[in-house]
Motif scaffolding. Structure first.
Motif, PDB file in Angstrom:
ATOM      1  N   LYS A  30      29.779 -26.138   5.908  1.00 36.06           N
ATOM      2  CA  LYS A  30      28.576 -25.299   5.924  1.00 36.06           C
ATOM      3  C   LYS A  30      27.303 -26.147   5.971  1.00 36.06           C
ATOM      4  CE  LYS A  30      30.797 -21.367   3.815  1.00 36.06           C
ATOM      5  NZ  LYS A  30      30.656 -20.215   2.962  1.00 36.06           N
ATOM      6  N   VAL A  31      27.308 -27.275   5.281  1.00 39.01           N
ATOM      7  CA  VAL A  31      26.153 -28.184   5.325  1.00 39.01           C
ATOM      8  C   VAL A  31      25.997 -28.752   6.738  1.00 39.01           C
ATOM      9  CG1 VAL A  31      25.308 -30.442   4.523  1.00 39.01           C
ATOM     10  CG2 VAL A  31      26.102 -28.731   2.869  1.00 39.01           C
ATOM     11  N   MET A  32      27.106 -29.109   7.360  1.00 37.78           N
ATOM     12  CA  MET A  32      27.051 -29.627   8.730  1.00 37.78           C
ATOM     13  C   MET A  32      26.524 -28.559   9.687  1.00 37.78           C
ATOM     14  SD  MET A  32      30.565 -31.874   8.539  1.00 37.78           S
ATOM     15  CE  MET A  32      30.755 -32.147  10.260  1.00 37.78           C
ATOM     16  N   GLN A  33      26.921 -27.322   9.481  1.00 40.96           N
ATOM     17  CA  GLN A  33      26.397 -26.229  10.305  1.00 40.96           C
ATOM     18  C   GLN A  33      24.902 -26.047  10.071  1.00 40.96           C
ATOM     19  OE1 GLN A  33      29.066 -23.125   9.049  1.00 40.96           O
ATOM     20  NE2 GLN A  33      30.494 -23.494  10.731  1.00 40.96           N
ATOM     21  N   SER A  34      24.470 -26.232   8.834  1.00 37.52           N
ATOM     22  CA  SER A  34      23.054 -26.125   8.506  1.00 37.52           C
ATOM     23  C   SER A  34      22.248 -27.206   9.234  1.00 37.52           C
ATOM     24  CB  SER A  34      22.867 -26.251   6.988  1.00 37.52           C
ATOM     25  OG  SER A  34      21.518 -26.247   6.644  1.00 37.52           O
ATOM     26  N   ILE A  35      22.767 -28.419   9.255  1.00 42.46           N
ATOM     27  CA  ILE A  35      22.105 -29.509   9.985  1.00 42.46           C
ATOM     28  C   ILE A  35      22.071 -29.180  11.471  1.00 42.46           C
ATOM     29  CG2 ILE A  35      22.241 -31.952  10.648  1.00 42.46           C
ATOM     30  CD1 ILE A  35      23.670 -32.385   7.884  1.00 42.46           C
ATOM     31  N   ASP A  36      23.166 -28.636  11.960  1.00 44.06           N
ATOM     32  CA  ASP A  36      23.282 -28.312  13.381  1.00 44.06           C
ATOM     33  C   ASP A  36      22.272 -27.256  13.814  1.00 44.06           C
ATOM     34  OD1 ASP A  36      24.807 -29.070  15.693  1.00 44.06           O
ATOM     35  OD2 ASP A  36      25.661 -27.063  15.692  1.00 44.06           O
ATOM     36  N   GLN A  37      21.777 -26.466  12.889  1.00 49.14           N
ATOM     37  CA  GLN A  37      20.823 -25.406  13.205  1.00 49.14           C
ATOM     38  C   GLN A  37      19.368 -25.867  13.113  1.00 49.14           C
ATOM     39  OE1 GLN A  37      21.905 -22.231  10.556  1.00 49.14           O
ATOM     40  NE2 GLN A  37      23.885 -21.928  11.530  1.00 49.14           N
ATOM     41  N   GLN A  38      19.158 -27.147  12.827  1.00 43.97           N
ATOM     42  CA  GLN A  38      17.797 -27.673  12.715  1.00 43.97           C
ATOM     43  C   GLN A  38      17.156 -27.791  14.097  1.00 43.97           C
ATOM     44  OE1 GLN A  38      16.336 -27.990   9.642  1.00 43.97           O
ATOM     45  NE2 GLN A  38      18.277 -26.935   9.317  1.00 43.97           N
ATOM     46  N   PRO A  39      15.823 -27.890  14.137  1.00 36.72           N
ATOM     47  CA  PRO A  39      15.148 -28.064  15.430  1.00 36.72           C
ATOM     48  C   PRO A  39      15.666 -29.323  16.142  1.00 36.72           C
ATOM     49  CG  PRO A  39      13.556 -27.668  13.675  1.00 36.72           C
ATOM     50  CD  PRO A  39      14.889 -27.847  13.016  1.00 36.72           C
ATOM     51  N   GLN A  40      15.671 -29.267  17.453  1.00 42.66           N
ATOM     52  CA  GLN A  40      16.181 -30.385  18.230  1.00 42.66           C
ATOM     53  C   GLN A  40      15.425 -31.676  17.931  1.00 42.66           C
ATOM     54  OE1 GLN A  40      19.029 -30.072  20.103  1.00 42.66           O
ATOM     55  NE2 GLN A  40      18.954 -32.296  20.120  1.00 42.66           N
ATOM     56  N   SER A  41      14.126 -31.576  17.665  1.00 40.21           N
ATOM     57  CA  SER A  41      13.345 -32.786  17.370  1.00 40.21           C
ATOM     58  C   SER A  41      13.880 -33.491  16.118  1.00 40.21           C
ATOM     59  CB  SER A  41      11.860 -32.443  17.196  1.00 40.21           C
ATOM     60  OG  SER A  41      11.654 -31.613  16.075  1.00 40.21           O
ATOM     61  N   TYR A  42      14.295 -32.719  15.126  1.00 37.26           N
ATOM     62  CA  TYR A  42      14.870 -33.299  13.910  1.00 37.26           C
ATOM     63  C   TYR A  42      16.212 -33.954  14.225  1.00 37.26           C
ATOM     64  CZ  TYR A  42      16.862 -33.709   9.228  1.00 37.26           C
ATOM     65  OH  TYR A  42      17.443 -34.190   8.086  1.00 37.26           O
ATOM     66  N   LYS A  43      17.065 -33.230  14.921  1.00 39.11           N
ATOM     67  CA  LYS A  43      18.402 -33.755  15.234  1.00 39.11           C
ATOM     68  C   LYS A  43      18.322 -35.002  16.105  1.00 39.11           C
ATOM     69  CE  LYS A  43      19.981 -29.786  16.715  1.00 39.11           C
ATOM     70  NZ  LYS A  43      20.849 -28.686  17.178  1.00 39.11           N
ATOM     71  N   ASP A  44      17.347 -35.047  17.010  1.00 41.98           N
ATOM     72  CA  ASP A  44      17.184 -36.232  17.851  1.00 41.98           C
ATOM     73  C   ASP A  44      16.800 -37.449  17.015  1.00 41.98           C
ATOM     74  OD1 ASP A  44      17.800 -34.821  20.151  1.00 41.98           O
ATOM     75  OD2 ASP A  44      15.712 -34.601  20.788  1.00 41.98           O
ATOM     76  N   LYS A  45      15.973 -37.245  16.013  1.00 42.83           N
ATOM     77  CA  LYS A  45      15.509 -38.366  15.203  1.00 42.83           C
ATOM     78  C   LYS A  45      16.624 -38.972  14.369  1.00 42.83           C
ATOM     79  CE  LYS A  45      10.792 -36.812  15.241  1.00 42.83           C
ATOM     80  NZ  LYS A  45       9.808 -35.966  14.584  1.00 42.83           N
ATOM     81  N   ILE A  46      17.600 -38.182  13.963  1.00 43.12           N
ATOM     82  CA  ILE A  46      18.733 -38.724  13.202  1.00 43.12           C
ATOM     83  C   ILE A  46      19.921 -38.995  14.109  1.00 43.12           C
ATOM     84  CG2 ILE A  46      18.018 -37.715  10.996  1.00 43.12           C
ATOM     85  CD1 ILE A  46      20.235 -35.572  11.408  1.00 43.12           C
ATOM     86  N   ASP A  47      19.731 -38.769  15.409  1.00 41.35           N
ATOM     87  CA  ASP A  47      20.770 -38.942  16.427  1.00 41.35           C
ATOM     88  C   ASP A  47      22.006 -38.112  16.083  1.00 41.35           C
ATOM     89  OD1 ASP A  47      21.763 -39.816  18.834  1.00 41.35           O
ATOM     90  OD2 ASP A  47      22.435 -41.772  18.089  1.00 41.35           O
ATOM     91  N   TRP A  48      21.758 -36.845  15.731  1.00 40.06           N
ATOM     92  CA  TRP A  48      22.818 -35.905  15.373  1.00 40.06           C
ATOM     93  C   TRP A  48      23.518 -35.411  16.618  1.00 40.06           C
ATOM     94  CZ3 TRP A  48      25.313 -34.269  11.205  1.00 40.06           C
ATOM     95  CH2 TRP A  48      26.007 -33.060  11.248  1.00 40.06           C
ATOM     96  N   SER A  49      24.809 -35.495  16.623  1.00 43.16           N
ATOM     97  CA  SER A  49      25.578 -34.873  17.700  1.00 43.16           C
ATOM     98  C   SER A  49      26.698 -34.096  17.034  1.00 43.16           C
ATOM     99  CB  SER A  49      26.152 -35.938  18.640  1.00 43.16           C
ATOM    100  OG  SER A  49      26.980 -36.835  17.944  1.00 43.16           O
ATOM    101  N   ARG A  50      27.110 -33.056  17.697  1.00 45.97           N
ATOM    102  CA  ARG A  50      28.147 -32.205  17.113  1.00 45.97           C
ATOM    103  C   ARG A  50      29.406 -33.011  16.884  1.00 45.97           C
ATOM    104  NH1 ARG A  50      27.436 -26.906  16.714  1.00 45.97           N
ATOM    105  NH2 ARG A  50      29.630 -26.735  16.357  1.00 45.97           N
ATOM    106  N   LEU A  51      29.903 -32.970  15.676  1.00 43.64           N
ATOM    107  CA  LEU A  51      31.119 -33.714  15.352  1.00 43.64           C
ATOM    108  C   LEU A  51      32.356 -33.025  15.897  1.00 43.64           C
ATOM    109  CD1 LEU A  51      30.307 -34.738  11.699  1.00 43.64           C
ATOM    110  CD2 LEU A  51      30.083 -36.084  13.764  1.00 43.64           C
ATOM    111  N   SER A  52      32.201 -31.788  16.309  1.00 47.27           N
ATOM    112  CA  SER A  52      33.360 -31.065  16.843  1.00 47.27           C
ATOM    113  C   SER A  52      33.450 -31.206  18.358  1.00 47.27           C
ATOM    114  CB  SER A  52      33.284 -29.592  16.468  1.00 47.27           C
ATOM    115  OG  SER A  52      32.112 -29.014  16.993  1.00 47.27           O
ATOM    116  N   SER A  53      32.468 -31.851  18.959  1.00 45.77           N
ATOM    117  CA  SER A  53      32.462 -31.996  20.415  1.00 45.77           C
ATOM    118  C   SER A  53      33.493 -32.988  20.875  1.00 45.77           C
ATOM    119  CB  SER A  53      31.093 -32.453  20.893  1.00 45.77           C
ATOM    120  OG  SER A  53      30.124 -31.498  20.568  1.00 45.77           O
TER     121      SER A  53
END
Length: 171
Positions: free
Chosen positions: A148-171
């Motif tokens: 659920k925490v990972m899903q919460s991170i995944d729902q953040q604005p793209q600018s935030y996810k880009d800064k932490i280099d977040w990519s879906r772990l299920s991809s």
């Protein structure tokens, strides 16, 4: 400007200007009510698939599901460990403090972009702390809370996810 990273990597190496990726500057101003984007039907279908996709098939979730202590450690890392963006300092001018860029996007690091990230991160941490408390009260296992925490991170604005280099772990 604070230069830090959530990730430990190999020692920093000096790169020539020609070896760095080109920088793309994207305006990070908040959207206004008059801003409008129209998505095609295929884009909407793809977004619907992404929204419902779970992390349960990811390697991280497999590890967390097998070991409660690992799940707890991963939960703490995903809740509190993403609090610094990944920053490329290979072009940093120590005299001026300019030249640092976000690793994943090549965007320049500015006071405004750091303030936006800090605000987004603080909000995410607070929401996740509430989520974790509620789930622990229900007796939810750490691995399920982690998902659920990972899903919460995944729902953040793209600018935030880009800064932490977040990519879906299920991809």
């Amino acid at each position: 400007m604070l230069i830090s990273s959530s990730y430990a990597t190999t020692p920093i190496q000096a790169y020539k200007q020609s070896e760095t990726k080109p920088q793309t500057v994207v305006d990070e101003t908040p959207t206004r009510q008059g801003d409008k984007v129209t998505l095609s039907k295929p884009a909407l279908d793809l977004a619907a698939q992404e929204k419902d996709r779970e992390f349960s098939k990811s390697f991280a979730m497999e590890v967390a599901s097998r070991n409660e202590q690992k799940a707890e450690d991963m939960l703490a890392a995903f809740t509190y460990g993403l609090n610094n963006p990944l920053i490329d300092i290979s072009n940093l001018d120590m005299a001026t403090g300019e030249g640092a860029t976000y690793t994943a996007t090549g965007q320049p690091v500015t006071d405004a972009s750091e303030a936006l990230f800090a605000s987004q991160n603080e909000s995410l941490i607070k929401r996740n702390e509430i989520l974790i408390t509620q789930e622990r009260e229900k007796g939810t296992p750490a691995a399920k809370i982690l998902e659920k925490v990972m899903q919460s991170i995944d729902q953040q604005p793209q600018s935030y996810k880009d800064k932490i280099d977040w990519s879906r772990l299920s991809s």
